[in-house]
Design an enzyme around this catalytic site. Structure first.
Site, PDB file in Angstrom:
ATOM      1  N   TYR A  94      -1.822   3.421  -1.410  1.00  0.00           N
ATOM      2  CA  TYR A  94      -1.292   4.539  -0.632  1.00  0.00           C
ATOM      3  C   TYR A  94      -2.046   5.831  -0.962  1.00  0.00           C
ATOM      4  O   TYR A  94      -1.534   6.918  -0.751  1.00  0.00           O
ATOM      5  CB  TYR A  94       0.196   4.730  -0.906  1.00  0.00           C
ATOM      6  CG  TYR A  94       1.055   3.542  -0.534  1.00  0.00           C
ATOM      7  CD1 TYR A  94       1.359   3.260   0.795  1.00  0.00           C
ATOM      8  CD2 TYR A  94       1.559   2.699  -1.516  1.00  0.00           C
ATOM      9  CE1 TYR A  94       2.151   2.170   1.134  1.00  0.00           C
ATOM     10  CE2 TYR A  94       2.353   1.606  -1.186  1.00  0.00           C
ATOM     11  CZ  TYR A  94       2.646   1.349   0.132  1.00  0.00           C
ATOM     12  OH  TYR A  94       3.433   0.271   0.466  1.00  0.00           O
ATOM     13  N   ASP A 153       5.845  -3.938  -9.461  1.00  0.00           N
ATOM     14  CA  ASP A 153       4.878  -4.999  -9.745  1.00  0.00           C
ATOM     15  C   ASP A 153       3.815  -4.557 -10.740  1.00  0.00           C
ATOM     16  O   ASP A 153       3.351  -5.355 -11.555  1.00  0.00           O
ATOM     17  CB  ASP A 153       4.202  -5.462  -8.452  1.00  0.00           C
ATOM     18  CG  ASP A 153       5.046  -6.484  -7.699  1.00  0.00           C
ATOM     19  OD1 ASP A 153       5.629  -7.368  -8.357  1.00  0.00           O
ATOM     20  OD2 ASP A 153       5.123  -6.405  -6.466  1.00  0.00           O
ATOM     21  N   HIS A 397      -7.324  -2.376  -1.226  1.00  0.00           N
ATOM     22  CA  HIS A 397      -6.381  -2.693  -0.154  1.00  0.00           C
ATOM     23  C   HIS A 397      -5.658  -1.432   0.282  1.00  0.00           C
ATOM     24  O   HIS A 397      -5.614  -0.423  -0.439  1.00  0.00           O
ATOM     25  CB  HIS A 397      -5.354  -3.740  -0.614  1.00  0.00           C
ATOM     26  CG  HIS A 397      -4.294  -3.188  -1.530  1.00  0.00           C
ATOM     27  ND1 HIS A 397      -3.089  -2.700  -1.074  1.00  0.00           N
ATOM     28  CD2 HIS A 397      -4.263  -3.034  -2.874  1.00  0.00           C
ATOM     29  CE1 HIS A 397      -2.362  -2.276  -2.097  1.00  0.00           C
ATOM     30  NE2 HIS A 397      -3.047  -2.469  -3.198  1.00  0.00           N
ATOM     31  N   TYR A 478       7.678   2.745   5.959  1.00  0.00           N
ATOM     32  CA  TYR A 478       8.469   3.475   4.971  1.00  0.00           C
ATOM     33  C   TYR A 478       7.595   4.271   4.012  1.00  0.00           C
ATOM     34  O   TYR A 478       8.102   5.075   3.229  1.00  0.00           O
ATOM     35  CB  TYR A 478       9.377   2.501   4.207  1.00  0.00           C
ATOM     36  CG  TYR A 478       8.888   2.067   2.843  1.00  0.00           C
ATOM     37  CD1 TYR A 478       9.519   2.515   1.680  1.00  0.00           C
ATOM     38  CD2 TYR A 478       7.794   1.213   2.702  1.00  0.00           C
ATOM     39  CE1 TYR A 478       9.079   2.122   0.429  1.00  0.00           C
ATOM     40  CE2 TYR A 478       7.359   0.817   1.454  1.00  0.00           C
ATOM     41  CZ  TYR A 478       7.999   1.275   0.318  1.00  0.00           C
ATOM     42  OH  TYR A 478       7.559   0.894  -0.928  1.00  0.00           O
ATOM     43  N   ARG A 479       6.292   4.108   4.113  1.00  0.00           N
ATOM     44  CA  ARG A 479       5.373   4.712   3.151  1.00  0.00           C
ATOM     45  C   ARG A 479       3.982   4.629   3.764  1.00  0.00           C
ATOM     46  O   ARG A 479       3.711   3.724   4.553  1.00  0.00           O
ATOM     47  CB  ARG A 479       5.434   3.906   1.855  1.00  0.00           C
ATOM     48  CG  ARG A 479       5.010   4.583   0.579  1.00  0.00           C
ATOM     49  CD  ARG A 479       5.467   3.700  -0.563  1.00  0.00           C
ATOM     50  NE  ARG A 479       4.975   4.100  -1.868  1.00  0.00           N
ATOM     51  CZ  ARG A 479       5.227   3.430  -2.987  1.00  0.00           C
ATOM     52  NH1 ARG A 479       5.961   2.332  -2.938  1.00  0.00           N
ATOM     53  NH2 ARG A 479       4.768   3.845  -4.142  1.00  0.00           N
TER      54      ARG A 479
END
Length: 536
Positions: A94, A153, A397, A478-479
């Site tokens: 992100y 995680d 990613h 959501y993000r």
């Protein structure tokens, strides 16, 4: 196709006097805490974006106290230099620490790394924003108190930062935004406010009661640019009497809807209180294997191939759910029997469980067999980083994360949308679907080789298309990475974007100079709002 970089002209963002700000920050913080050299700045770039994309900072300042943060903010306001806050800056997938605009100065809070309180009796902690999940875990272990810290995680990120971005973990306190209780915040004018009952001097319930008197304002500082959080109370989980690590596997892709429908009642009624993860066989493939060892074609890895390989190698089903049960031993076993019985109607479904002594739930414990058994016990882990080797040693990613109702039909809809569109571009469908009590978050890891710029651009462009296509189906993100914040915000369009209009009024009231993280979450200050819309 939309460009991978549709940000407004950076000159509009940086009209302030940067040289004056730098001189004053060096005086206030010490020159060693104002970073401008390329080698040090590399740690604050988005490591999963090619350098040409521009997601990197040109200046980083690192305050070490609340007073330092106040000084940083006041200097920014007085000189007109915009700032972008990161806690640890490990929000990879992100954007990490990288600001939306490379000319925005990053305020990184790693130096503010104190665990201020660990309260066993009432099961909460108080931390500064530089405290990582691993550091909090270590502090709790050193204290000898029987508390479990909820971890995501990857445990290298900030407890505060992850909470502010609506992150999640896997114990009973998995919803980090919901586990927050009581913040201290520095506003754009340098003033300090405390939320909830912390607004009362001498309050004894600041980190116990989420509601004070009047509106609850904590959420104003989550996924926003309204202030800088410098302290936070977080509820944590008392060590349970029993912990059972459980799995459900179905052999056929066509059983996905039945799997979700059979499992949902146990989430809604609270039998399963943690955050289970639903995933297909292909998601397990990158854990330790390079793509070249599995599939040497440009097309995406066939679902049937992944299912066959993972069943033979590790008895991983076409679809799988990992979840946990906690509590007294008799209740845990009774709940496990009830859940097992609910899947008897799905042919070849398997429900298994491993009972683990909670006292053994520690780092390097052989009782915790894999990554999920560790994080569901609040034990830090970094092993999921190996998925980045799927495309070689320079892997990266972005995460496409949509919220959908916890219904088999809706889960299937988002699975089909993303997997089909990814297959059109030769992108492998690796996903973890986080199961909340009434909805799910479909987090697709869109993996690529950072050094392959055309591949990264293709992923970014597909991401943009998916944001719109998912929204048309009623599923919002959501993000988001800074590259997509405006686009995601645009999808929340009810009544001509009336919610954003309300948020902009709050932004202008709290930050009239518009210096706090311009454009974060699509929230622009008044001085840039018109230019930003024209640029789009």
């Amino acid at each position: 196709m939309t460009s991978t970089d549709d940000r407004p002209d950076t000159a509009a963002h940086t009209s302030g006097d940067l040289e004056t700000a730098l001189a004053r920050w060096r005086e206030a913080l010490g020159p060693e805490h104002v970073i401008t050299d390329d080698e040090s700045l590399a740690d604050f770039a988005d490591p999963y974006a090619p350098a040409s994309f521009g997601y990197r900072a040109k200046v980083v300042v690192q305050p070490g106290s609340v007073e330092d943060v106040q000084a940083v903010v006041r200097i920014a306001s007085e000189t007109g230099v915009p700032i972008w806050t990161s806690s640890q800056g490990r929000n990879y997938g992100y954007g990490g620490s990288a600001p939306l605009d490379p000319d925005t100065v990053v305020v990184n809070l790693r130096r503010m790394n104190r665990v201020l309180e660990i309260n066993e009796e009432l099961a909460y902690v108080v931390v500064e924003p530089g405290v990582s999940f691993r550091e909090l875990y270590d502090a709790v272990q050193a204290s000898g108190k029987k508390l479990w810290v909820d971890v995501p995680d990857l445990s290298w990120g900030s407890v505060v930062g992850n909470t502010l971005e609506h992150g999640n973990g896997f114990t009973l306190y998995y919803d980090h935004a919901a586990a927050e209780c009581g913040m201290e915040v520095v506003l754009a004018d340098g003033s300090v406010v405390r939320t909830g009952t912390g607004a009362m001097s001498g309050s004894k319930t600041w980190h116990l009661s989420k509601r004070g008197f009047g509106p609850r304002t904590d959420s104003l500082f989550m996924q926003s640019n309204m202030g800088i959080v410098t302290k936070m109370g977080v509820w944590v989980m008392p060590q349970p009497d029993a912990y059972k690590d459980c799995q459900i596997k179905v052999r056929r892709d066509s059983d996905l809807e039945a799997l979700v429908e059979a499992f949902r009642p146990f989430l809604v009624d609270g039998t399963v209180g943690n955050c289970p993860i639903l995933f297909p066989a292909l998601t397990a493939l990158p854990n330790g294997l390079p793509r070249s060892a599995v599939w040497d074609k440009k097309s995406s890895v066939p679902r049937e191939l992944a299912e066959g390989m993972m069943w033979e190698a590790a008895r991983i089903g076409a679809w799988n759910i990992r979840f946990a049960l906690y509590g007294d031993r008799q209740t845990v076993e009774r709940d496990f029997e009830r859940i097992s019985a609910a899947f008897a109607s799905i042919p070849d479904a398997e429900v298994t469980g491993n009972t683990i002594d909670p006292a053994e739930a520690k780092l390097d414990s052989p009782a915790l067999a894999d990554q999920k058994s560790r994080v569901m016990a609040g034990v830090p882990d970094l092993s999921m980083l190996q998925v980045l080797n799927w495309h070689g040693t320079n892997g990266g990613h972005i995460s496409f994360a949509s919220t959908v109702p916890l219904k088999g039909e809706d889960v299937r809809n988002i699975v089909e949308l993303v997997s089909t569109r990814e297959a059109e571009h030769g992108i492998d469908y690796t996903v973890g679907i986080m199961l909340y009590q009434r909805f799910a978050i479909h987090v697709a890891l869109m993996l690529y080789n950072v050094g392959n710029e055309p591949q990264v651009k293709e992923v970014y462009e597909l991401y943009r298309d998916l944001v719109v296509e998912a929204a048309e189906m009623g599923y919002g993100e959501y993000r988001a990475h800074p590259a997509f914040m405006d686009l995601v915000a645009e999808q929340f369009d009810h009544n001509d974007h009336s919610h954003m209009a309300m948020v902009e009024k709050i932004k202008d009231a709290l930050d009239p100079a518009g210096i706090l993280a311009p454009g974060k979450q699509g929230i622009w200050p008044a001085r840039l709002r018109t230019a930003e819309k024209q640029a789009k």
